[in-house]
Motif scaffolding. Structure first.
Motif, mmCIF file in Angstrom:
data_model
loop_
_atom_site.group_PDB
_atom_site.id
_atom_site.type_symbol
_atom_site.label_atom_id
_atom_site.label_comp_id
_atom_site.label_asym_id
_atom_site.label_seq_id
_atom_site.Cartn_x
_atom_site.Cartn_y
_atom_site.Cartn_z
ATOM 1 N N LEU A 101 13.730 1.970 7.571
ATOM 2 C CA LEU A 101 12.984 2.604 8.657
ATOM 3 C C LEU A 101 11.532 2.161 8.565
ATOM 4 O O LEU A 101 10.957 2.084 7.474
ATOM 5 N N TRP A 102 10.953 1.873 9.725
ATOM 6 C CA TRP A 102 9.530 1.545 9.805
ATOM 7 C C TRP A 102 8.782 2.819 10.170
ATOM 8 O O TRP A 102 9.030 3.418 11.211
ATOM 9 N N LEU A 103 7.866 3.226 9.296
ATOM 10 C CA LEU A 103 7.171 4.501 9.482
ATOM 11 C C LEU A 103 5.712 4.363 9.053
ATOM 12 O O LEU A 103 5.380 3.548 8.180
ATOM 13 N N PRO A 104 4.831 5.177 9.613
ATOM 14 C CA PRO A 104 3.469 5.258 9.063
ATOM 15 C C PRO A 104 3.524 5.862 7.659
ATOM 16 O O PRO A 104 4.292 6.795 7.398
ATOM 17 N N GLY A 105 2.744 5.317 6.766
ATOM 18 C CA GLY A 105 2.739 5.812 5.397
ATOM 19 C C GLY A 105 1.759 6.949 5.196
ATOM 20 O O GLY A 105 0.940 7.267 6.068
ATOM 21 N N PRO A 106 1.818 7.587 4.028
ATOM 22 C CA PRO A 106 0.883 8.668 3.727
ATOM 23 C C PRO A 106 -0.523 8.136 3.531
ATOM 24 O O PRO A 106 -0.719 6.977 3.142
ATOM 25 N N PRO A 107 -1.540 8.946 3.788
ATOM 26 C CA PRO A 107 -2.931 8.504 3.580
ATOM 27 C C PRO A 107 -3.254 8.375 2.099
ATOM 28 O O PRO A 107 -2.533 8.874 1.226
ATOM 29 N N ASP A 108 -4.354 7.716 1.812
ATOM 30 C CA ASP A 108 -4.725 7.463 0.418
ATOM 31 C C ASP A 108 -5.000 8.756 -0.340
ATOM 32 O O ASP A 108 -4.694 8.854 -1.539
ATOM 33 N N TRP A 109 -5.605 9.744 0.321
ATOM 34 C CA TRP A 109 -5.900 10.994 -0.395
ATOM 35 C C TRP A 109 -4.610 11.672 -0.835
ATOM 36 O O TRP A 109 -4.565 12.301 -1.895
ATOM 37 N N TRP A 110 -3.545 11.534 -0.053
ATOM 38 C CA TRP A 110 -2.260 12.112 -0.444
ATOM 39 C C TRP A 110 -1.705 11.371 -1.653
ATOM 40 O O TRP A 110 -1.157 11.997 -2.583
ATOM 41 N N LEU A 111 -1.832 10.040 -1.665
ATOM 42 C CA LEU A 111 -1.336 9.260 -2.798
ATOM 43 C C LEU A 111 -2.087 9.607 -4.075
ATOM 44 O O LEU A 111 -1.482 9.728 -5.153
ATOM 45 N N TRP A 112 -3.416 9.752 -3.966
ATOM 46 C CA TRP A 112 -4.188 10.097 -5.155
ATOM 47 C C TRP A 112 -3.701 11.413 -5.761
ATOM 48 O O TRP A 112 -3.514 11.518 -6.982
ATOM 49 N N CYS A 113 -3.508 12.411 -4.929
ATOM 50 C CA CYS A 113 -3.049 13.713 -5.439
ATOM 51 C C CYS A 113 -1.625 13.630 -5.973
ATOM 52 O O CYS A 113 -1.305 14.222 -7.010
ATOM 53 N N PHE A 114 -0.759 12.891 -5.289
ATOM 54 C CA PHE A 114 0.646 12.802 -5.694
ATOM 55 C C PHE A 114 0.777 12.141 -7.069
ATOM 56 O O PHE A 114 1.370 12.706 -8.000
ATOM 57 N N TYR A 115 0.217 10.937 -7.204
ATOM 58 C CA TYR A 115 0.365 10.228 -8.470
ATOM 59 C C TYR A 115 -0.538 10.808 -9.555
ATOM 60 O O TYR A 115 -0.197 10.737 -10.744
ATOM 61 N N GLY A 116 -1.667 11.396 -9.169
ATOM 62 C CA GLY A 116 -2.476 12.093 -10.162
ATOM 63 C C GLY A 116 -1.760 13.294 -10.734
ATOM 64 O O GLY A 116 -1.793 13.550 -11.950
ATOM 65 N N GLY A 117 -1.084 14.073 -9.872
ATOM 66 C CA GLY A 117 -0.301 15.209 -10.359
ATOM 67 C C GLY A 117 0.836 14.775 -11.254
ATOM 68 O O GLY A 117 1.117 15.417 -12.282
ATOM 69 N N MET A 118 1.511 13.675 -10.915
ATOM 70 C CA MET A 118 2.589 13.180 -11.775
ATOM 71 C C MET A 118 2.043 12.736 -13.127
ATOM 72 O O MET A 118 2.677 12.938 -14.172
ATOM 73 N N GLY A 119 0.863 12.141 -13.120
ATOM 74 C CA GLY A 119 0.262 11.750 -14.381
ATOM 75 C C GLY A 119 -0.052 12.940 -15.272
ATOM 76 O O GLY A 119 0.144 12.882 -16.491
ATOM 77 N N LEU A 120 -0.516 14.036 -14.671
ATOM 78 C CA LEU A 120 -0.786 15.240 -15.469
ATOM 79 C C LEU A 120 0.500 15.807 -16.057
ATOM 80 O O LEU A 120 0.523 16.252 -17.212
ATOM 81 N N VAL A 121 1.567 15.806 -15.277
ATOM 82 C CA VAL A 121 2.848 16.319 -15.774
ATOM 83 C C VAL A 121 3.342 15.467 -16.935
ATOM 84 O O VAL A 121 3.868 15.983 -17.930
ATOM 85 N N MET A 122 3.172 14.145 -16.836
ATOM 86 C CA MET A 122 3.632 13.259 -17.900
ATOM 87 C C MET A 122 2.746 13.352 -19.138
ATOM 88 O O MET A 122 3.222 13.176 -20.260
ATOM 89 N N ALA A 123 1.443 13.642 -18.945
ATOM 90 C CA ALA A 123 0.511 13.630 -20.074
ATOM 91 C C ALA A 123 0.488 14.943 -20.840
ATOM 92 O O ALA A 123 0.297 14.949 -22.056
ATOM 93 N N PHE A 124 0.688 16.066 -20.146
ATOM 94 C CA PHE A 124 0.536 17.365 -20.792
ATOM 95 C C PHE A 124 1.883 18.074 -20.842
ATOM 96 O O PHE A 124 2.441 18.440 -19.805
ATOM 97 N N PRO A 125 2.423 18.276 -22.033
ATOM 98 C CA PRO A 125 3.751 18.862 -22.171
ATOM 99 C C PRO A 125 3.868 20.264 -21.587
ATOM 100 O O PRO A 125 4.956 20.652 -21.164
ATOM 101 N N ARG A 126 2.771 21.041 -21.567
ATOM 102 C CA ARG A 126 2.891 22.413 -21.083
ATOM 103 C C ARG A 126 3.323 22.458 -19.627
ATOM 104 O O ARG A 126 4.032 23.362 -19.218
#
Length: 881
Positions: A553-578
């Motif tokens: 499917l050809w679709l508009p992608g998410p904005p950069d601010w959404w990507l920053w929060c998405f991958y930043g949140g995943m990084g926190l989950v991977m870095a901090f066991p709590r």
């Protein structure tokens, strides 16, 4: 607690075991984060090099002072008395002062690393030699005579195939190569010059090798900058590689070798190996399979047709055509399997694999994915020799640091981002998912089964694991792929599992052919036939998946601010066991964030105004009208030349605007440069209806027939309109057709196609925009015979041609702004003077880029895409978006 559980785990007050709120000790991950932060800071807020150097030196001084103070603290009598106390059997407890010094020292080291990263990026992005040839390059090509040194041999470009939508001759054979500039001729004298440039040679590929000194009579131009919002910035990418200019030779005679390079140099050796490999693949494989083999084995995909590349892109397996970790891992694994069958000790095996990996990395030009994979293989070899743990996030961070040392601009490349993201996701998620799938009882049953049953169990387990790997990578990379390539490819989950085996077989078979091709021709023929089979099977699977209705499917992608929060949140989950202790703590926010994206994409825009954008498509026309009701209209969609360029420019702008639907496409007349992008747009967007004049399909040719077939294939209704008709796209605006007459008996079939162009007048908030297509006499005379119609914005008919733009037209409509949509070759001074004589402002898309007109109840505003200080200069080079 189980014997193998980490000792760092402890009991919570409730008696439950939990991990402490500290990340695992991965120091290079912190170093990588600091270096990346410095690079990003210099990219968006550049600082002078002296400020970066001062910051780094100051941070190192602070670190040295903190380390020295901490050392005095450890050797102090008080600290030694604590160590000699009866309780010294336990680890000593550090006081707050020492911990504070340690924290300050660690922070100072990270600041020094960040400053070094920022300074290194500043050097690679902003500092170029004063005699760099790129400083003389303009957007408009100019002839020059230079001397340069070839970086490698010319690579043949893909032969152009016939396309009814092309509109231009197919052209001659061409090749391209990278050169290092050595001198520039200024009149009769030569002056030193520097820089790196891409040289395009039209005609038969010349016999040039790495290190040869060349004399070239070429056209010099700056790398292409984006002319429309949302467009790919090739100038920024080339600048990141140190390339500020591009060269074009009209025929091979314009490039001559004046001195041969050193035969003993490493670059010449690698170039000879590439040339020999190309010849072997072309000799023993079919032409189509040889092109595929050169792409997957040597990273040379210049010969692949654009259609074949787009099939791999649309099915989510474009990574197969880019030398990356998959290729390096398969070849290294096959070489390891072979060496383990020899009596060589483990240390020698690791050394040979490391040497082969380094040679292969240099052979395929050492792109970021290859460097990442090669560093990981080298670390595995070193760990195997030393008996240490092989892979960790520390290893991946080390590979990323090597990539950034080579070129810090690779941090912003989508290929490098996807490569490291995929590996990081696999290193984190795959062991956990596969651990749950590993059942001890199932293993016991498997061991007591017959060999066919064991093979069946092993096959099913391997397929399940590969499917989990494919699903993991797809879920992790999908947001980034959609943001950068506007593609969602569900079929890739299954297809990556299916094509893995033929891909591995093709890589191993091709590598064996390259090694033994010159020594054992019978074995080379056998390997060539085997590669023909597996590469044909591979492409057949890709083509079948591409034809799947829901495969992509050809679709508009998410904005950069959404990507920053998405991958930043995943990084926190991977870095901090709590954060991982309870799934609801991170699954809940993840679901909410995905809903935010879906709601933002589905929420209809509230414009309250009319936006009309004249896109820059060289010699062509594409005007997007966004009505206050939220509906969209596209007036013409084409460009003289390949349809891929115009369809890409229009699609990228629509995605940049977050649009997935075009309510109406209006085609002015049957000229290719006004409609050859429509078939691709029908594939990528939902289209409500296509409006044409009665003359649109009157004269049959291959292009018009292909257009009608594409419209019928996608089931889009065709509606004929003529003078006096009004398009119904909302009550806020009037869209009136002024020309030609609706009935076939009322217009002259013998007249030129341009004379029957569909003229559209758009009126909104008391303002008027006039779109006349390529209108010329006698149709233009009929329009001028009508009552004068003043307008605010006029699209200059026929791209500014003398036959369509006259003082009579300027006086008839008296426009405030006139937009020329073309490449500028027809824009004569007297034509612009005729419009300026009635007070009009003239803008050209070839100079200003896309021109956006905003109309509301209070004002009308005309905004060019390029900065006003760059319009007309043709010398500005864009930076990173």
């Amino acid at each position: 607690m189980a014997p193998m559980e980490p000792l760092a785990k402890k009991l919570s007050p409730s008696g439950e075991k939990r991990e402490p709120f500290i990340p695992r000790y991965q120091p290079l991950v912190l170093v990588l984060a600091a270096a990346a932060a410095g690079i990003v800071l210099d990219s968006y807020w550049p600082l002078p090099i002296w400020l970066w150097a001062t910051s780094a030196v100051t941070a190192l001084i602070v670190w040295g002072a903190a380390t020295r103070a901490g050392g005095r603290h450890e050797s102090s009598p008080t600290h030694q008395a604590k160590d000699n106390s009866p309780s010294a059997a336990a680890p000593p407890i550090k006081d707050g002062w020492f911990e504070w010094l340690t924290l300050v020292g660690s922070f100072a080291v990270l600041v020094a690393v960040a400053s070094t990263g920022g300074a290194w990026h500043h050097c690679r992005w902003s500092l170029f030699a004063a005699n760099d040839l790129g400083r003389y390059a303009l957007q408009k090509a100019q002839p020059v005579c230079i001397e340069a040194v070839a970086v490698g041999s010319p690579r043949r470009l893909a032969a152009k195939t016939f396309d009814p939508m092309q509109g231009m001759p197919l052209g001659e054979e061409a090749s391209r190569m990278m050169v290092d500039i050595a001198a520039l001729r200024n009149g009769a004298t030569w002056q030193p010059a520097s820089g790196r440039a891409m040289l395009l040679i039209v005609g038969e590929r010349p016999a040039i090798h790495a290190g040869d000194r060349l004399r070239c009579f070429v056209q010099l131009a700056a790398p292409r900058r984006p002319m429309n919002p949302g467009g790919f910035d090739d100038a920024a990418r080339q600048r990141g590689e140190g390339v500020l200019s591009r060269l074009a030779a009209e025929n091979p005679a314009c490039v001559s070798v004046i001195a041969r390079g050193n035969w003993l140099s490493l670059t010449r050796l690698l170039d000879e190996v590439r040339g020999r490999s190309d010849r072997l693949l072309e000799k023993y494989l079919d032409p189509q399979c040889a092109e595929m083999a050169e792409a997957v084995l040597l990273g040379q995909r210049e010969q692949l047709e654009q259609g074949r590349i787009e099939d791999f892109m649309a099915t989510g397996v474009i990574h197969l055509l880019v030398i990356a970790g998959l290729h390096v891992g398969i070849l290294a694994g096959a070489f390891y399997w072979l060496l383990r069958r020899t009596p060589l000790p483990r240390g020698w095996t690791a050394m040979l694999i490391a040497a082969a990996t380094i040679f292969y990395m240099l052979l395929v030009d050492a792109g970021p994915p290859v460097v990442r994979a090669s560093v990981l293989v080298l670390l595995v070899c070193a760990a195997t020799s030393l008996g240490r743990r092989s892979l960790s996030f520390n290893s991946l961070a080390a590979a990323a640091l090597v990539v950034l040392v080579i070129n810090p601009n690779h941090l912003f490349h989508a290929g490098a981002q996807l490569s490291f993201l995929s590996v990081a996701g696999l290193m984190w998620f795959a062991p956990r998912w596969m651990a749950h799938a590993d059942d001890p009882l199932a293993r016991l049953i498997e061991r007591n089964s017959t060999w066919p049953e064991r093979w069946s169990w092993a096959f099913r387990r391997s397929m399940r694991h590969m499917l989990l790997v494919s699903l993991t990578i797809w879920l992790l990379t999908m947001p980034l792929v959609m943001a950068r390539f506007h593609l969602c490819t569900p079929v890739a989950i299954v297809l990556n599992t299916v094509v893995w085996l033929p891909m591995a077989a093709g890589l191993v078979g091709g590598a064996v052919l390259l090694v033994v091709g010159g020594m054992a021709p019978p074995l080379a023929h056998l390997c060539g036939g085997f590669c023909n089979v597996v590469f044909t099977l591979l492409e057949s699977c890709v083509r079948f998946a591409e034809r799947s209705s829901l495969g992509h499917l050809w679709l508009p992608g998410p904005p950069d601010w959404w990507l920053w929060c998405f991958y930043g949140g995943m990084g926190l989950v991977m870095a901090f066991p709590r954060f991982r202790s309870r799934r609801c703590w991170w699954l809940g926010p993840l679901a909410v964030w995905l809903l935010v994206w879906a709601a933002a994409a589905a929420w209809p825009p509230e414009r309250g105004r009319l936006d009309c954008t004249f896109l820059s498509v060289k010699h062509g026309c594409a005007v997007l009208v966004e009505l206050p009701s939220g509906k969209t209209l596209l007036y013409d969609a084409g460009q003289l030349g390949a349809p891929t360029a115009s369809s890409r420019a229009i699609s990228e702008y629509l995605w940049w605007r977050g649009l997935r639907r075009i309510d109406a496409i209006v085609l002015s007349h049957p000229d290719l440069d006004h409609f050859n992008a429509v078939p691709t747009l029908l594939e990528r967007f939902s289209v409500g209806a296509i409006y044409v004049s009665p003359a649109m399909f009157a004269k049959r040719n291959q292009a018009v027939a292909a257009l009608r077939a594409a419209i019928e294939q996608w089931g889009v209704p065709i509606r004929e309109v003529g003078a006096g008709d009004r398009l119904d796209l909302g009550e806020e605006c009037r869209l009136d057709v002024l020309h030609p007459r609706r009935r076939r008996s009322q217009w002259d079939e013998r007249a030129p196609e341009n004379a029957n162009s569909l003229v559209l007048a758009i009126e909104c908030f008391g303002r008027r925009i006039l779109l006349p297509g390529d209108l010329e006499s006698p149709g233009l005379d009929e329009l001028l015979a009508e009552k004068p119609l003043a307008c605010d914005v006029l699209l200059a008919p026929h791209h500014g041609s003398r036959k369509s733009n006259s003082p009579e037209l300027a006086r008839w409509c008296h426009p405030r702004w006139v937009v020329f949509s073309g490449d500028g070759r027809w824009n004569l001074p007297e034509i612009e003077a005729a419009y300026r004589a009635v007070g009009s402002n003239v803008l050209q898309t070839c100079d200003a880029g896309a021109i956006r007109v905003e109309i509301d109840a209070a004002r009308i505003e005309v905004q060019p895409f390029l900065p006003r200080d760059e319009i007309g200069s043709a010398s500005g080079r864009s930076g990173r978006p």
